[in-house]
Design a protein around this motif. Structure first.
Motif, PDB file in Angstrom:
ATOM      1  N   ASP A 117      -5.409  60.039 -21.035  1.00 26.97           N
ATOM      2  CA  ASP A 117      -4.899  59.422 -22.262  1.00 26.97           C
ATOM      3  C   ASP A 117      -3.397  59.163 -22.179  1.00 26.97           C
ATOM      4  N   HIS A 118      -2.967  58.207 -22.981  1.00 30.37           N
ATOM      5  CA  HIS A 118      -1.542  57.971 -23.167  1.00 30.37           C
ATOM      6  C   HIS A 118      -1.112  58.761 -24.402  1.00 30.37           C
ATOM      7  N   HIS A 119       0.088  59.308 -24.365  1.00 32.55           N
ATOM      8  CA  HIS A 119       0.492  60.174 -25.469  1.00 32.55           C
ATOM      9  C   HIS A 119       1.777  59.676 -26.140  1.00 32.55           C
ATOM     10  N   PRO A 120       1.719  59.351 -27.431  1.00 36.50           N
ATOM     11  CA  PRO A 120       2.937  59.005 -28.173  1.00 36.50           C
ATOM     12  C   PRO A 120       3.658  60.277 -28.584  1.00 36.50           C
ATOM     13  N   ILE A 121       4.743  60.583 -27.919  1.00 35.71           N
ATOM     14  CA  ILE A 121       5.461  61.838 -28.170  1.00 35.71           C
ATOM     15  C   ILE A 121       6.567  61.592 -29.195  1.00 35.71           C
ATOM     16  N   HIS A 146       6.003  66.608 -30.677  1.00 42.10           N
ATOM     17  CA  HIS A 146       4.555  66.657 -30.470  1.00 42.10           C
ATOM     18  C   HIS A 146       3.962  65.295 -30.172  1.00 42.10           C
ATOM     19  N   CYS A 147       2.782  65.318 -29.554  1.00 43.14           N
ATOM     20  CA  CYS A 147       1.997  64.098 -29.432  1.00 43.14           C
ATOM     21  C   CYS A 147       1.483  63.749 -30.820  1.00 43.14           C
ATOM     22  N   HIS A 148       1.543  62.474 -31.163  1.00 41.40           N
ATOM     23  CA  HIS A 148       1.154  62.087 -32.513  1.00 41.40           C
ATOM     24  C   HIS A 148      -0.290  61.614 -32.618  1.00 41.40           C
ATOM     25  N   LEU A 149      -1.069  61.643 -31.560  1.00 42.17           N
ATOM     26  CA  LEU A 149      -2.494  61.363 -31.708  1.00 42.17           C
ATOM     27  C   LEU A 149      -3.091  62.538 -32.486  1.00 42.17           C
ATOM     28  N   PRO A 150      -3.697  62.283 -33.654  1.00 42.19           N
ATOM     29  CA  PRO A 150      -4.146  63.422 -34.483  1.00 42.19           C
ATOM     30  C   PRO A 150      -5.036  64.409 -33.723  1.00 42.19           C
ATOM     31  N   HIS A 151      -5.931  63.922 -32.887  1.00 44.56           N
ATOM     32  CA  HIS A 151      -6.802  64.856 -32.167  1.00 44.56           C
ATOM     33  C   HIS A 151      -6.059  65.627 -31.080  1.00 44.56           C
ATOM     34  N   HIS A 152      -4.840  65.227 -30.789  1.00 42.81           N
ATOM     35  CA  HIS A 152      -4.049  65.958 -29.798  1.00 42.81           C
ATOM     36  C   HIS A 152      -3.135  66.984 -30.466  1.00 42.81           C
ATOM     37  N   MET A 153      -3.300  67.127 -31.780  1.00 36.57           N
ATOM     38  CA  MET A 153      -2.543  68.129 -32.534  1.00 36.57           C
ATOM     39  C   MET A 153      -3.488  69.237 -32.974  1.00 36.57           C
ATOM     40  N   GLY A 200      -2.231  72.174 -30.031  1.00 32.54           N
ATOM     41  CA  GLY A 200      -2.259  71.046 -29.106  1.00 32.54           C
ATOM     42  C   GLY A 200      -0.906  70.799 -28.470  1.00 32.54           C
ATOM     43  N   MET A 201      -0.608  69.520 -28.251  1.00 31.78           N
ATOM     44  CA  MET A 201       0.663  69.146 -27.631  1.00 31.78           C
ATOM     45  C   MET A 201       1.745  69.214 -28.684  1.00 31.78           C
ATOM     46  N   MET A 202       2.317  70.405 -28.859  1.00 34.91           N
ATOM     47  CA  MET A 202       3.236  70.600 -29.975  1.00 34.91           C
ATOM     48  C   MET A 202       4.166  71.766 -29.680  1.00 34.91           C
TER      49      MET A 202
HETATM   50 CU   LIG Z   1      -1.703  62.818 -26.961  1.00 38.08          CU
END
Ligand SMILES: [Cu+2]
Length: 490
Positions: free
Chosen positions: A259-263, A314-321, A455-457
């Motif tokens: 996946d690409h991650h919007p940080i 953090h990554c802003h994809l909700p499922h990545h939080m 997650g990514m946070m």
């Molecule tokens: Cu992400």
């Protein structure tokens, strides 16, 4: 970190590797704050500092030590299975390097001649690719074309001169191995620091794993992921980035996954100063607070930490939080099972009868590859049956396991509200584990903070001088304390 360091030294000493060389540990290098082998002008830690760049810090991941052999910097990487504690109590089986996944960070200076000895302690062949390096093709690590794969028990010695600068990385060039942890950062510093000079330089590697409940091995074939990590840790287990108010900060983000991650950074605007191809000209720096880090890319962002506070990064994809996302959490936690996936054969498309889009197969295949659960909970984005909203059908007694006690605050008629529950059982005071993730860098955070980190946070903690000094004191004390114990827990 200290246990990893001890482990690493033992491995290297056991192999007779560093018998004649001084081991430069991550802490040694970080404490000096200098690039090894360079003289630093100016007062240490001063914001007005010039000269050689500061050493990058990879929270929760060690630096790879090296020894000098003449004018060659010699590193030793061991590809091996790794036990990685991604959050307290969740120890998973990954593959990485030198006891760490992601592997230890390598730092060099432009112009360095490096030798990297790669040993394969995995049960299968591996390869070692230097991502984006302008080096002779026989050093590229492309299995089958530039070299034979490194067999189990085998070794390959790479040697090249580096004339690039920027945020690079190394990784196995076997696709499934990439998805089970086999990547590490490779920072190439310029000889002279960039202007404006940064006071703090951090590295964060973005990874994702699909690990179902009660299993310790990620499914490297999955297309969806339920554990999202910064440097091998998911929130709230990450070590925050500690900076002094007024300092200029660089964060190097590296992504290797599906996946690409919007940080996104709270409280500050930053500029993107570099990509996986190195430094970008200043004329291209536009302000932003979210940077999309694509697969196989790196992005350097820089900002002046002039806004005091504990700011989320953090990554802003909700499922990545989220952590431990599976078919049994959140809105899906309250209904009976329904067909969700297929067994592997049918999931791979080997259907005995009917088509993949048929009424029978379509819904299951549409949810994924079929490699996973064969039954899932139905969505509850419709009113649930009336009753006590605190009572979960599948789990009448919520296990607390060291988390803060307490139940989520929900209204009496919660079950009659379409959409309930969304986050009620996944976030908040009941998920807090402040004590379990206690460390110097977390000192002074608002009580209960950990219940909302997943997650990514992580945090960028922008601290006034006195608070900053206090955390550095605590950190020193802890390092001294853990040095006396050879085997502390992660
Ligand atoms: Cu992400």
């Amino acid at each position: 970190m200290s246990s990893r360091r001890g482990f690493l030294q033992n491995v290297l000493a056991g192999a007779g590797f560093f018998t004649s060389a001084k081991i430069l540990s991550a802490q040694d290098m970080q404490m000096s704050g200098d690039m090894p082998g360079t003289n630093r002008k100016g007062k240490k830690g001063s914001i007005q500092d010039h000269g050689s760049p500061v050493l990058a810090e990879t929270p929760d991941v060690p630096n790879l030590p090296f020894r000098m052999d003449g004018n060659v910097k010699e590193f030793h990487l061991i590809a091996e299975p790794v036990k990685q504690e991604i959050v307290p109590g969740r120890i998973v089986d990954l593959w990485g390097y030198n006891g760490s996944a992601p592997g230890p960070t390598i730092q060099v200076t432009r112009g360095d001649r490096v030798r990297i000895i790669v040993d394969n302690h995995l049960p299968e062949a591996t390869s070692m690719h230097w991502h984006g390096f302008e080096i002779p093709v026989e050093m590229d690590g492309a299995p089958g074309s530039s070299q034979e794969p490194i067999p189990p028990g085998g070794r390959f010695v790479y040697e090249f001169t580096l004339s690039q600068e920027g945020t690079y990385f190394y990784h196995s060039h076997m696709a499934m191995q990439e998805m089970i942890g086999m990547i590490g950062a490779f920072v190439m510093h310029p000889k002279e620091t960039y202007k404006p000079r940064v006071d703090k330089d951090f590295v964060i590697i973005l990874q994702e794993y699909a690990i179902l409940p009660n299993i310790t091995v990620p499914n490297s074939m999955n297309m969806e992921f339920n554990w999202l990590t910064f440097n091998g840790k998911s929130g709230p287990a990450n070590t925050p980035l500690i900076v002094r108010q007024g300092e200029r900060v660089r964060i190097r983000l590296i992504n290797l996954g599906m996946d690409h991650h919007p940080i996104h950074l709270h409280g500050h605007q930053f500029v993107v100063t570099g990509t996986e191809g190195g430094r970008q000209p200043e004329s291209t720096w536009g302000p932003g607070n979210t940077v999309l880090v694509g697969v196989a890319q790196s992005r350097d962002v820089e900002f002046v930490a002039n806004n005091p506070g504990d700011w989320m990064l953090h990554c802003h994809l909700p499922h990545h939080m989220m952590n431990q996302m599976s078919s049994m959490v959140g809105p899906m936690s309250r209904r009976n099972g329904m067909p969700a996936g297929l067994d592997m054969e049918r999931g791979m498309g080997m259907l005995r009868q009917g088509s993949a889009t048929s009424q029978e197969n379509g819904p299951s295949l549409g949810r994924g590859l079929g490699v996973g659960s064969t039954a899932e909970q139905t969505m509850s984005n419709s009113p649930l049956k009336a009753g006590n909203p605190m009572q979960r059908q599948d789990m009448p007694d919520m296990p607390q396991q060291g988390m803060r006690m307490g139940k989520p605050e929900v209204s009496k008629d919660a079950n009659s509200v379409p959409g309930f529950p969304q986050d009620a059982f996944m976030e908040g005071p009941m998920m807090a584990m402040d004590k379990m993730v206690e460390k110097p860098e977390n000192f002074g955070l608002r009580p209960g903070w950990s219940g909302f980190m997943a997650g990514m946070m992580t945090f960028v903690r922008v601290l006034p001088q006195d608070k900053y000094d206090h955390i550095m004191e605590l950190r020193k004390k802890q390092e001294g304390w853990s040095k006396q114990r050879h085997h502390s827990v992660v």
